[in-house]
Motif scaffolding. Structure first.
Motif, PDB file in Angstrom:
ATOM      1  N   ASP A 170       1.145  -1.598   0.200  1.00  0.00           N
ATOM      2  CA  ASP A 170      -0.005  -0.222  -0.363  1.00  0.00           C
ATOM      3  C   ASP A 170       0.544   1.198  -0.143  1.00  0.00           C
ATOM      4  O   ASP A 170       0.787   2.247   0.936  1.00  0.00           O
ATOM      5  CB  ASP A 170      -0.769   0.076   1.255  1.00  0.00           C
ATOM      6  N   ILE A 171       1.546   1.351  -1.286  1.00  0.00           N
ATOM      7  CA  ILE A 171       3.377   2.491  -0.894  1.00  0.00           C
ATOM      8  C   ILE A 171       1.704   3.764  -1.414  1.00  0.00           C
ATOM      9  O   ILE A 171       2.791   4.852  -1.017  1.00  0.00           O
ATOM     10  CB  ILE A 171       3.831   2.125  -2.402  1.00  0.00           C
ATOM     11  N   ASP A 172       1.104   3.563  -1.799  1.00  0.00           N
ATOM     12  CA  ASP A 172       0.290   5.492  -1.853  1.00  0.00           C
ATOM     13  C   ASP A 172      -0.696   5.451  -0.502  1.00  0.00           C
ATOM     14  O   ASP A 172      -1.026   6.906  -0.270  1.00  0.00           O
ATOM     15  CB  ASP A 172      -0.815   5.340  -2.714  1.00  0.00           C
ATOM     16  N   LEU A 215      -5.497   5.246   5.107  1.00  0.00           N
ATOM     17  CA  LEU A 215      -6.504   5.960   5.003  1.00  0.00           C
ATOM     18  C   LEU A 215      -7.437   5.215   5.556  1.00  0.00           C
ATOM     19  O   LEU A 215      -8.205   6.191   6.687  1.00  0.00           O
ATOM     20  CB  LEU A 215      -6.947   7.241   4.087  1.00  0.00           C
ATOM     21  N   GLY A 216      -8.215   4.364   5.433  1.00  0.00           N
ATOM     22  CA  GLY A 216      -9.787   3.518   5.985  1.00  0.00           C
ATOM     23  C   GLY A 216      -8.831   3.055   7.529  1.00  0.00           C
ATOM     24  O   GLY A 216      -9.898   3.208   8.079  1.00  0.00           O
ATOM     25  N   ILE A 217      -7.864   2.709   7.773  1.00  0.00           N
ATOM     26  CA  ILE A 217      -6.990   2.780   9.093  1.00  0.00           C
ATOM     27  C   ILE A 217      -7.476   3.086  10.237  1.00  0.00           C
ATOM     28  O   ILE A 217      -7.856   3.417  10.800  1.00  0.00           O
ATOM     29  CB  ILE A 217      -6.285   1.690   8.867  1.00  0.00           C
ATOM     30  N   LEU A 218      -6.905   4.587   9.783  1.00  0.00           N
ATOM     31  CA  LEU A 218      -6.849   5.580  10.992  1.00  0.00           C
ATOM     32  C   LEU A 218      -7.666   6.217  10.587  1.00  0.00           C
ATOM     33  O   LEU A 218      -7.892   7.151  11.583  1.00  0.00           O
ATOM     34  CB  LEU A 218      -5.579   6.997   9.891  1.00  0.00           C
ATOM     35  N   TYR A 254       6.087   5.737   5.335  1.00  0.00           N
ATOM     36  CA  TYR A 254       7.021   6.981   5.093  1.00  0.00           C
ATOM     37  C   TYR A 254       6.121   8.122   5.747  1.00  0.00           C
ATOM     38  O   TYR A 254       5.033   8.219   5.384  1.00  0.00           O
ATOM     39  CB  TYR A 254       7.285   7.332   3.978  1.00  0.00           C
ATOM     40  N   PRO A 255       6.836   9.263   5.850  1.00  0.00           N
ATOM     41  CA  PRO A 255       5.845   9.789   7.403  1.00  0.00           C
ATOM     42  C   PRO A 255       5.418  10.696   5.847  1.00  0.00           C
ATOM     43  O   PRO A 255       3.885  11.692   6.543  1.00  0.00           O
ATOM     44  CB  PRO A 255       7.283  11.029   7.610  1.00  0.00           C
ATOM     45  N   GLU A 256       6.154  11.175   5.257  1.00  0.00           N
ATOM     46  CA  GLU A 256       4.636  12.322   3.460  1.00  0.00           C
ATOM     47  C   GLU A 256       3.915  11.614   3.077  1.00  0.00           C
ATOM     48  O   GLU A 256       3.280  12.350   2.920  1.00  0.00           O
ATOM     49  CB  GLU A 256       6.061  12.193   2.537  1.00  0.00           C
ATOM     50  N   VAL A 257       3.916  10.126   2.617  1.00  0.00           N
ATOM     51  CA  VAL A 257       2.413   9.804   2.845  1.00  0.00           C
ATOM     52  C   VAL A 257       1.498   9.909   3.530  1.00  0.00           C
ATOM     53  O   VAL A 257       0.196  10.107   3.028  1.00  0.00           O
ATOM     54  CB  VAL A 257       2.977   7.601   2.616  1.00  0.00           C
ATOM     55  N   VAL A 258       2.252   9.440   4.870  1.00  0.00           N
ATOM     56  CA  VAL A 258       1.142   9.459   6.242  1.00  0.00           C
ATOM     57  C   VAL A 258       0.704  10.940   5.915  1.00  0.00           C
ATOM     58  O   VAL A 258      -0.971  11.514   6.704  1.00  0.00           O
ATOM     59  CB  VAL A 258       1.831   8.636   7.267  1.00  0.00           C
ATOM     60  N   GLN A 259       0.645  11.606   6.099  1.00  0.00           N
ATOM     61  CA  GLN A 259       1.219  13.723   6.035  1.00  0.00           C
ATOM     62  C   GLN A 259      -0.280  13.524   5.153  1.00  0.00           C
ATOM     63  O   GLN A 259      -1.040  14.268   5.243  1.00  0.00           O
ATOM     64  CB  GLN A 259       2.174  14.126   5.519  1.00  0.00           C
ATOM     65  N   ALA A 260       0.007  12.347   3.636  1.00  0.00           N
ATOM     66  CA  ALA A 260      -0.313  13.706   2.048  1.00  0.00           C
ATOM     67  C   ALA A 260      -1.971  12.328   2.793  1.00  0.00           C
ATOM     68  O   ALA A 260      -3.156  13.259   2.613  1.00  0.00           O
ATOM     69  CB  ALA A 260      -0.491  12.887   1.385  1.00  0.00           C
ATOM     70  N   ILE A 261      -1.549  11.784   3.157  1.00  0.00           N
ATOM     71  CA  ILE A 261      -3.556  10.740   3.733  1.00  0.00           C
ATOM     72  C   ILE A 261      -4.457  11.012   4.543  1.00  0.00           C
ATOM     73  O   ILE A 261      -5.769  11.522   4.558  1.00  0.00           O
ATOM     74  CB  ILE A 261      -3.617   9.721   3.674  1.00  0.00           C
ATOM     75  N   LEU A 262      -4.168  11.651   5.976  1.00  0.00           N
ATOM     76  CA  LEU A 262      -4.492  12.340   6.355  1.00  0.00           C
ATOM     77  C   LEU A 262      -4.669  13.608   6.431  1.00  0.00           C
ATOM     78  O   LEU A 262      -5.834  13.694   6.965  1.00  0.00           O
ATOM     79  CB  LEU A 262      -3.204  12.836   7.675  1.00  0.00           C
ATOM     80  N   GLN A 263      -4.706  14.367   5.233  1.00  0.00           N
ATOM     81  CA  GLN A 263      -5.088  16.080   4.755  1.00  0.00           C
ATOM     82  C   GLN A 263      -6.216  15.372   4.528  1.00  0.00           C
ATOM     83  O   GLN A 263      -7.489  16.222   4.222  1.00  0.00           O
ATOM     84  CB  GLN A 263      -3.888  16.572   4.477  1.00  0.00           C
ATOM     85  N   LYS A 264      -6.870  13.649   3.349  1.00  0.00           N
ATOM     86  CA  LYS A 264      -7.701  14.084   3.170  1.00  0.00           C
ATOM     87  C   LYS A 264      -9.100  14.186   3.702  1.00  0.00           C
ATOM     88  O   LYS A 264      -9.917  13.772   3.100  1.00  0.00           O
ATOM     89  CB  LYS A 264      -7.605  12.506   2.245  1.00  0.00           C
ATOM     90  N   ILE A 287       7.026   5.488  12.238  1.00  0.00           N
ATOM     91  CA  ILE A 287       8.756   4.939  11.914  1.00  0.00           C
ATOM     92  C   ILE A 287       9.034   4.692  10.834  1.00  0.00           C
ATOM     93  O   ILE A 287       8.012   4.000   9.455  1.00  0.00           O
ATOM     94  CB  ILE A 287       8.681   3.437  13.319  1.00  0.00           C
ATOM     95  N   HIS A 288       9.892   4.704   9.814  1.00  0.00           N
ATOM     96  CA  HIS A 288      10.133   4.328   8.806  1.00  0.00           C
ATOM     97  C   HIS A 288      10.885   3.194   8.350  1.00  0.00           C
ATOM     98  O   HIS A 288      11.603   2.672   9.040  1.00  0.00           O
ATOM     99  CB  HIS A 288      11.533   5.101   9.047  1.00  0.00           C
TER     100      HIS A 288
END
Length: 833
Positions: A675-677, A682-685, A757-767, A785-786
């Motif tokens: 689930d690289i992207d 997002l559904g989990i969080l 990866y932090p940048e992936v988590v940041q992007a999906i949180l903002q959705k 955690i990387h």
């Protein structure tokens, strides 16, 4: 979001909206789903919200300073962590000054709160305890109106709602609720508004809104329940039409009636004439106070002392995996399932996964003979599907003459007390020494008949719509849901011969909050129906063919088996075993033995928290005592439920299975490589934040203020109308959790650790702004955690900060079970071999 300024022109509907926002949002007992107790403040940062809630409503939102200092002296707050947090808040140059304040300075810690001050003026100005005069009548009216089956004679229900029913009752009864002619006129006056009544009671429009807050927060349990039922009448099986406005209207009439009875019609002065000029506005400016900065530093220091150990432990792992597991098993992400998964992995060499226990199936469930539907998915979801049960084998429920409705009337009660009274006393005494199953026992195994038929499939031939709900799923809908389930946990290939889907529930006798012990992802119900339906779907050849087109490859030889685990008794039952192929039969029988052994050891681990159980006995002996304990009428805590929860780890099981987390962590399986992207993350969080975060915060607030934000001791609780509990016969409904669920709990916010990866988590949180709010405002703490470098990134102030643990060494236990048998306290984070 909400206007925090007092409007001098009273707006009835705006005030009602604001009241509903701040009142408790607790559902009736049958749907006791955990939630953020102070969710009304969630648009604010956590610490700012705590100061506001304390100043306005008088809530205690942190531990006392003495309690923090004792934790520090006991070593539960790391001095180096304390120093780090002080520097983060106050800067390096001031840390020694602030350390002295935290450790030694005295502060005033009693909080009156602003709410309630106007209502209390009736006593000082008119020498009338208005709450005492009207609460008993109000509570009896509302409890009888929404009663779900306790009363013998039903309240006269009018189709137009609560107020219309009160009017009917007053018109047709010989004994009147209201004694004042003026109130009788106002009750039947067409178009009467809340303002009309407040003009009589208060007279000064600028105080109307604040007065209603005072009035309703004198009984937040009942007012909150009414606010919930107004917008969600379906939470009652026997629905009632009611609104917060009607409820307040009746209460205002009761207050006017009480004043008229004491002083005479129109012979008393409105309260507005007596309100002191210096009375603080409810939502007026809140001055900054140093004590709240002290609280914030202590709270974060206590939390990060634990977090730091966990994060260091996660860094120390060298990822490994089982080459060929004996079987695979999907458990709920529930924190109580962490220990049983550990024992399954140990004694069966199995691979386990964690996922929300509704198994990605959203439906209402109707048991055979059931008049009502019950939701079997997370509370925020609104299902469009119905699963029906038919062909149950056990059509006769256990009966007991003591529960006969005939024993409730005068004649029947006289006869039954004379004939069965002595026998009841003997049974009661005997149950102390020999607890047995009774009709009063709540058992998760009885939620669904083990051998019944479930109608879960919708085809052209069987298509059926019941009350707007589609009975069962179409093929494409089944494939969609199972794809979401399997991809979210990373199980898309290398399936074992047998894969178990294990739901969970609980058993208890003396427990009014029983729904809080079952699966929160199933709206406080056992996960048996969801597990069975998911297994049926995954065993269908057409579903597997559809999944193959979506890169999920389930071999034809794999069989999915549904099961239900009782977390109180540490027992498990398996469903539809007759469908298991001959090739898998022997393996299944061996696996059942492994489940039995694992449950025995799990019971032994849990028993270290039980005062009357010797944890040094053999697992078999301890297990027998634990099962009996669940049936004891005299046991106020059948299990500890979510007590001590503080963590949620979202990642591969291989990255955390080496850590002993002492049943403190929700464990949601997730494989970032599939689930690289972050689509499934997002559904989990979206689920982790309100579900795990809601559980955590309800425990937090119930612990720090068990009087106002919790339910107090459960021992004097009486069930009221099957919707809530109250102390005594006529008290307010108690919200939050009882003290017996909290003794071992540490008041820590949840830490969510995500492997990505932090940048992936940041992007999906903002959705999803709602999910983002949980983390950005630190109601739930977040660390990423990387997955490759094991670097840690803390989400703070809507940005990522590199985090380096202070902890370097994690204790290693060679024989964990021996260590556990000798301790009843929360254990340190450790590595076990």
């Amino acid at each position: 979001m909400f206007n925090q300024q007092i409007s001098y022109k009273f707006d009835e509907w705006e005030t009602l909206h604001l009241l509903a926002h701040y009142l408790p949002h607790q559902n009736p007992l049958k749907d006791f789903v955990h939630h953020n107790t102070l969710g009304a403040y969630q648009e604010l940062s956590f610490h700012k919200a705590m100061q506001k809630a304390t100043t306005i409503f008088g809530y205690k939102t942190y531990m006392n300073l003495d309690e923090y200092r004792k934790e520090y002296e006991a070593g539960k707050i790391n001095p180096k962590i304390l120093q780090r947090v002080i520097i983060e808040h106050q800067g390096f140059d001031h840390w020694e000054t602030w350390q002295e304040k935290l450790l030694h300075q005295s502060y005033q810690e009693s909080w009156e709160g602003r709410v309630g001050r106007l209502h209390q003026l009736w006593t000082s100005t008119h020498h009338l305890n208005i709450e005492k005069e009207e609460h008993n009548i109000l509570f009896r009216l509302i409890s009888n109106y929404i009663d779900q089956g306790i009363t013998i004679k039903k309240f006269p229900i009018h189709q137009d709602g609560f107020l219309a029913s009160i009017r009917d009752l007053e018109k047709n009864s010989y004994f009147k609720i209201f004694k004042s002619p003026r109130v009788d006129y106002l009750l039947f006056k067409e178009g009467a508004s809340l303002k009309d009544l407040l003009d009589i009671l208060i007279g000064s429009e600028e105080w109307y809104e604040q007065y209603l807050f005072d009035q309703q927060f004198a009984h937040p349990g009942w007012s909150g329940m009414v606010a919930v039922l107004e917008h969600h009448p379906e939470t009652l099986l026997d629905t009632r039409k009611i609104s917060l406005r009607e409820f307040i209207f009746v209460e205002l009439l009761l207050e006017i009636d009480a004043l008229d009875r004491k002083f005479g019609n129109g012979k008393w002065q409105p309260l507005g004439r007596y309100i002191p000029e210096d009375t603080p506005r409810l939502f007026g400016e809140i001055p900054q106070t140093e004590i709240f900065e002290v609280y914030a530093i202590w709270q974060e220091s206590m939390e990060w002392t634990l977090y730091d150990q966990v994060l260091r432990g996660l860094q120390l792992q060298k990822t490994d995996s089982i080459e060929k597991p004996t079987f695979q098993a999907l458990f709920c992400m529930d924190d109580r399932e962490g220990s049983i998964r550990r024992y399954i992995e140990k004694y069966a060499n199995a691979q386990t996964f964690g996922t929300p226990g509704f198994f990605n199936l959203d439906f209402y469930y109707q048991p055979e003979g059931g008049k009502f539907y019950t939701k079997s998915c997370p509370a925020p979801m609104t299902p469009q599907y119905l699963v029906k049960e038919t062909d149950i084998k056990n059509k006769h429920h256990t009966k007991d003459l003591h529960f006969s409705k005939h024993s409730k009337n005068m004649a029947g009660g006289l006869i039954s007390s004379q004939t069965f009274g002595f026998w009841s006393a003997i049974r009661l005494a005997w149950s102390i020494f020999k607890p047995t199953e009774t009709p009063a026992m709540v058992s998760s195994f009885k939620h669904m008949d083990k051998d019944s038929t479930l109608h879960y499939e919708c085809t052209h031939e069987t298509q059926e719509i019941v009350d707007g709900l589609q009975v069962g799923y179409t093929l494409s809908e089944m494939i969609d849901r199972m794809e979401g389930l399997l991809k979210s946990i990373g199980l898309t290939k290398y399936f074992s011969e047998i894969v178990y889907l294990v739901g969970h529930g609980a058993s208890s006798v003396n427990n009014t909050h029983y729904a809080g012990y079952d699966c929160g992802a199933c709206s406080g119900r056992a996960g048996s129906v969801n597990a069975r339906v998911a297994a049926f779907i995954l065993n269908k050849a057409e579903v597997r063919a559809g999944l193959r087109e979506r890169n999920i490859f389930i071999p034809d030889t794999t069989h999915f088996v549904a099961a239900l685990r009782d977390t109180t008794r540490d027992e498990i039952i398996f469903f539809d075993e007759e469908l298991i192929s001959l090739d898998c039969k022997n393996a299944h029988e061996e696996n059942k033995k492994a489940f039995t052994i694992a449950h025995q050891h799990n019971a032994k681990e849990r028993s270290r928290r039980f005062l009357l159980t010797n944890s040094k006995d053999t697992p078999e002996k301890v297990h027998k005592k634990v099962k009996l304990r669940a049936m004891s009428l005299f046991e106020p805590r059948p299990e500890w439920n979510h007590a001590s929860n503080a963590l949620c780890i979202v990642g591969r099981r291989e990255s955390n299975k080496h850590l002993f987390l002492d049943r403190r962590s929700f464990l949601n399986s997730y494989d970032y490589t599939q689930d690289i992207d972050g689509t499934y993350l997002l559904g989990i969080l979206d689920a982790v934040a309100p579900v795990a975060g809601g559980i955590n915060l309800e425990y937090y607030f119930s612990k720090v203020d068990n009087h106002k934000l919790g339910a107090g001791s459960k021992l004097p609780h009486n069930v009221v109308g099957l919707v809530g509990v109250a102390n005594g016969l006529d008290g307010d409904l108690r919200t939050g959790l009882p003290a017996q669920m909290l003794n071992i709990h540490d008041s820590l916010r949840l830490l969510v650790v995500v492997e990505h990866y932090p940048e992936v988590v940041q992007a999906i949180l903002q959705k999803n702004p709602k999910t983002y709010e949980w983390f950005a405002n630190n109601w739930v703490n977040l660390v990423v955690i990387h997955p490759e470098t094991k670097e840690l990134f803390r989400f703070e102030g809507a940005k990522w900060l590199n985090y380096k643990p202070i902890t370097q060494e994690i204790p290693v236990f060679e024989n964990l079970e021996d260590v556990l048998a000798c301790s009843c306290d929360n254990m340190p984070i450790s590595i076990f071999s």
